[in-house]
Motif scaffolding. Structure first.
Motif, PDB file in Angstrom:
ATOM      1  N   GLY A  12       5.577  -1.177  -9.869  1.00  0.00           N
ATOM      2  CA  GLY A  12       4.929  -0.610 -11.047  1.00  0.00           C
ATOM      3  C   GLY A  12       3.518  -1.095 -11.291  1.00  0.00           C
ATOM      4  N   LYS A  13       2.761  -1.363 -10.215  1.00  0.00           N
ATOM      5  CA  LYS A  13       1.373  -1.802 -10.354  1.00  0.00           C
ATOM      6  C   LYS A  13       0.464  -0.895  -9.538  1.00  0.00           C
ATOM      7  CE  LYS A  13       2.287  -6.770 -10.961  1.00  0.00           C
ATOM      8  NZ  LYS A  13       1.990  -8.122 -10.429  1.00  0.00           N
ATOM      9  N   SER A  14      -0.813  -0.900  -9.902  1.00  0.00           N
ATOM     10  CA  SER A  14      -1.786  -0.236  -9.047  1.00  0.00           C
ATOM     11  C   SER A  14      -2.017  -1.128  -7.827  1.00  0.00           C
ATOM     12  CB  SER A  14      -3.107  -0.021  -9.790  1.00  0.00           C
ATOM     13  OG  SER A  14      -3.745  -1.272 -10.036  1.00  0.00           O
ATOM     14  N   VAL A  15      -2.585  -0.539  -6.772  1.00  0.00           N
ATOM     15  CA  VAL A  15      -2.863  -1.323  -5.575  1.00  0.00           C
ATOM     16  C   VAL A  15      -3.800  -2.480  -5.905  1.00  0.00           C
ATOM     17  CG1 VAL A  15      -3.904  -1.275  -3.280  1.00  0.00           C
ATOM     18  CG2 VAL A  15      -2.465   0.621  -4.020  1.00  0.00           C
ATOM     19  N   GLU A  16      -4.805  -2.197  -6.738  1.00  0.00           N
ATOM     20  CA  GLU A  16      -5.773  -3.224  -7.097  1.00  0.00           C
ATOM     21  C   GLU A  16      -5.100  -4.374  -7.856  1.00  0.00           C
ATOM     22  OE1 GLU A  16      -6.088  -0.005  -7.673  1.00  0.00           O
ATOM     23  OE2 GLU A  16      -7.626   0.500  -6.177  1.00  0.00           O
ATOM     24  N   THR A  39       1.271  -1.798   1.450  1.00  0.00           N
ATOM     25  CA  THR A  39       0.876  -2.415   0.180  1.00  0.00           C
ATOM     26  C   THR A  39       0.946  -1.399  -0.957  1.00  0.00           C
ATOM     27  OG1 THR A  39      -0.600  -3.959   1.335  1.00  0.00           O
ATOM     28  CG2 THR A  39      -0.985  -3.638  -1.018  1.00  0.00           C
ATOM     29  N   ALA A  40       0.441  -0.189  -0.703  1.00  0.00           N
ATOM     30  CA  ALA A  40       0.472   0.862  -1.721  1.00  0.00           C
ATOM     31  C   ALA A  40       1.916   1.225  -2.076  1.00  0.00           C
ATOM     32  CB  ALA A  40      -0.272   2.097  -1.210  1.00  0.00           C
ATOM     33  N   GLU A  41       2.765   1.277  -1.064  1.00  0.00           N
ATOM     34  CA  GLU A  41       4.183   1.586  -1.286  1.00  0.00           C
ATOM     35  C   GLU A  41       4.848   0.515  -2.137  1.00  0.00           C
ATOM     36  OE1 GLU A  41       8.119   1.403   1.541  1.00  0.00           O
ATOM     37  OE2 GLU A  41       6.343   2.360   2.391  1.00  0.00           O
ATOM     38  N   TYR A  42       4.581  -0.744  -1.821  1.00  0.00           N
ATOM     39  CA  TYR A  42       5.193  -1.838  -2.559  1.00  0.00           C
ATOM     40  C   TYR A  42       4.628  -1.936  -3.974  1.00  0.00           C
ATOM     41  CZ  TYR A  42       7.358  -6.366  -3.371  1.00  0.00           C
ATOM     42  OH  TYR A  42       8.121  -7.381  -3.885  1.00  0.00           O
ATOM     43  N   ALA A  45      -4.653  -8.217  -6.392  1.00  0.00           N
ATOM     44  CA  ALA A  45      -5.288  -9.306  -7.140  1.00  0.00           C
ATOM     45  C   ALA A  45      -4.290 -10.416  -7.459  1.00  0.00           C
ATOM     46  CB  ALA A  45      -5.903  -8.769  -8.430  1.00  0.00           C
ATOM     47  N   SER A  46      -3.013 -10.059  -7.645  1.00  0.00           N
ATOM     48  CA  SER A  46      -2.015 -11.053  -8.044  1.00  0.00           C
ATOM     49  C   SER A  46      -1.138 -11.526  -6.888  1.00  0.00           C
ATOM     50  CB  SER A  46      -1.103 -10.462  -9.134  1.00  0.00           C
ATOM     51  OG  SER A  46      -0.410  -9.318  -8.636  1.00  0.00           O
TER      52      SER A  46
END
Length: 440
Positions: free
Chosen positions: A389-393, A381-384, A397-398
């Motif tokens: 171009g988003k934070s993990v949070e 998830t962190a890699e994707y 959330a989306s």
């Protein structure tokens, strides 16, 4: 709902489901309520006629088809759950017996995910690929960066190879000027090979603001058939000549184009990154070879709909690539002299290979009980998230449930491919036979 399942060829099944009489009667009433507006009955406003009147005018079975449409999905889903079926297509639905007040028998046929008899999946041989990065490859990267920073300085001399020129030209065959053979203020890098063979070489030595004529011959395979193989004359007038000035490759250059203070550090980083990329490609190549051999050793019957679906995806990918160049699939077919059906058939073998590989991969996953841990899913998830171009949070959330499921499946695929390669036998590539003349 009671149901039975019969296995058919090509990974298809026949489901026979019995719908209770009261359920059929409810479905008929539902069909009447939904569709009564379709039927015109004298003496009644459209949609106001009682069911019995409509049935008298149009026949007792008038609502049966719509009633079956109401029933079959529940019957189908119930059978899937009861018999633990993994279906890959919508069913064809036929009615064996339908009489109001009696149970209804539905016959549904569909394709299911193929059963697999797994052959050898440990110890398959793959050609060992040892990635290498040469100094020449590193220098090529540096040279590309150097070319990005080139400056063109105006020259007061005739054209030389490597110059960038601005010029006018007008082409003719015999005494007739041809369409598309004229331009003003055109720019050309001498030696780039962009123009007709021989044109750029003939430009060398021409000074500025002096009209010249250049004779060339169009290639036999030239795209414009009316010019192919013909001799032509181009009238040219050069307005500007510039020569390239490249930066020196030194520590200052490295500072300008990278995050490193010295050329040596930058080169080392380039080589390390190239080696990582080469290793990823080598690993993927060996994994695919091993998986292909495992798939070839499996016994399975692939349903045609899975192959057709994969062909659809291959053509969709081709269409997306063509779109970057302003082309459509129809234009591509026209240029290639093929029909869309021809194109589908050309992609059939590749589609079959991909489906077989996927089915074999899934079977290894199942047999070895390979799953994704929460930690592995979090890492993916962190890699994707970083990739988009988003934070993990923000991403979590989306993200939809499908996206989260996709990431979990991606982890499982990676782990299964790693397992396959870890259990493969890596062998050296076969040596090319030595020819007699090479021995001398």
């Amino acid at each position: 709902m009671a149901s039975t399942v019969e296995k058919l060829a090509k990974s298809r099944v026949r489901i026979e489901a019995t719908v209770e009489a009261q359920d059929f009667m409810k479905a008929i009433e539902t069909a009447y309520q939904k569709t009564r507006g379709r039927y015109a009955v004298q003496g009644f406003r459209r949609g106001r006629a009682p069911r019995a009147i409509i049935e008298r005018f149009y026949g007792k079975e008038v609502f049966y088809e719509d009633a079956i449409e109401e029933l079959w999905r529940d019957a189908f889903e119930s059978a899937i759950a009861e018999h633990d079926l993994s279906v890959v297509s919508a069913p064809t639905v036929n009615v064996r017996h339908a009489v109001e007040g009696e149970p209804v028998t539905l016959i549904m046929e569909c394709a299911v995910y193929p059963e697999v008899k797994l052959g050898q999946y440990k110890g398959v041989e793959v050609v060992n690929i040892v990635p290498e990065v040469t100094d020449e490859q590193v220098e090529a990267v540096i040279e590309r960066e150097r070319n990005n920073l080139v400056r063109y300085i105006e020259a007061d001399r005739p054209i030389e190879n490597g110059d960038r020129i601005t010029f006018d030209y007008k082409g003719r065959v015999g005494e007739e000027y041809f369409e598309g053979g004229e331009a003003k203020g055109a720019q050309l890098d001498i030696g780039s090979g962009r123009f007709i063979p021989g044109f750029e070489e003939a430009m060398i030595g021409i000074p500025k603001e002096e009209e010249r004529e250049i004779s060339v011959t169009f290639p036999e395979e030239y795209h414009a058939e009316d010019l192919a193989g013909k001799k032509a004359v181009f009238e040219v007038l050069v307005h500007e000549i510039r020569y390239p000035e490249y930066p020196d490759v030194d520590d200052e250059f490295a500072k300008d184009v990278s995050d490193f203070d010295t050329l040596a550090e930058w080169k080392a980083d380039i080589k390390e990154n190239m080696l990582k990329d080469a290793q990823r490609r080598a690993t993927a190549t060996m994994q695919n070879e091993a998986l292909g051999k495992i798939a070839d050793g499996c016994e399975m019957e692939i349903p045609e709909i899975m192959i057709e679906g994969q062909i659809d995806r291959l053509l969709e990918n081709l269409q997306n690539r063509l779109a970057y160049n302003g082309l459509t699939l129809e234009m591509y077919c026209q240029y290639a002299g093929v029909t869309l059906d021809d194109l589908r058939e050309q992609n059939r073998e590749e589609a079959q290979r991909r489906v077989k590989n996927q089915v074999a991969l899934d079977e290894v996953t199942k047999v070895e009980n390979i799953t994704a841990t929460p930690e592995e899913i979090a890492a993916k998830t962190a890699e994707y998230a970083q990739y988009v171009g988003k934070s993990v949070e923000e991403f979590e959330a989306s993200a939809s449930e499908d996206e989260k499921k996709y990431l979990e499946e991606d982890v499982i695929i990676d782990k299964t491919l790693d397992f396959i390669l870890e259990n493969a036998v890596k062998v050296d590539a076969p040596q090319e036979p030595v020819q007699e003349e090479d021995k001398k």
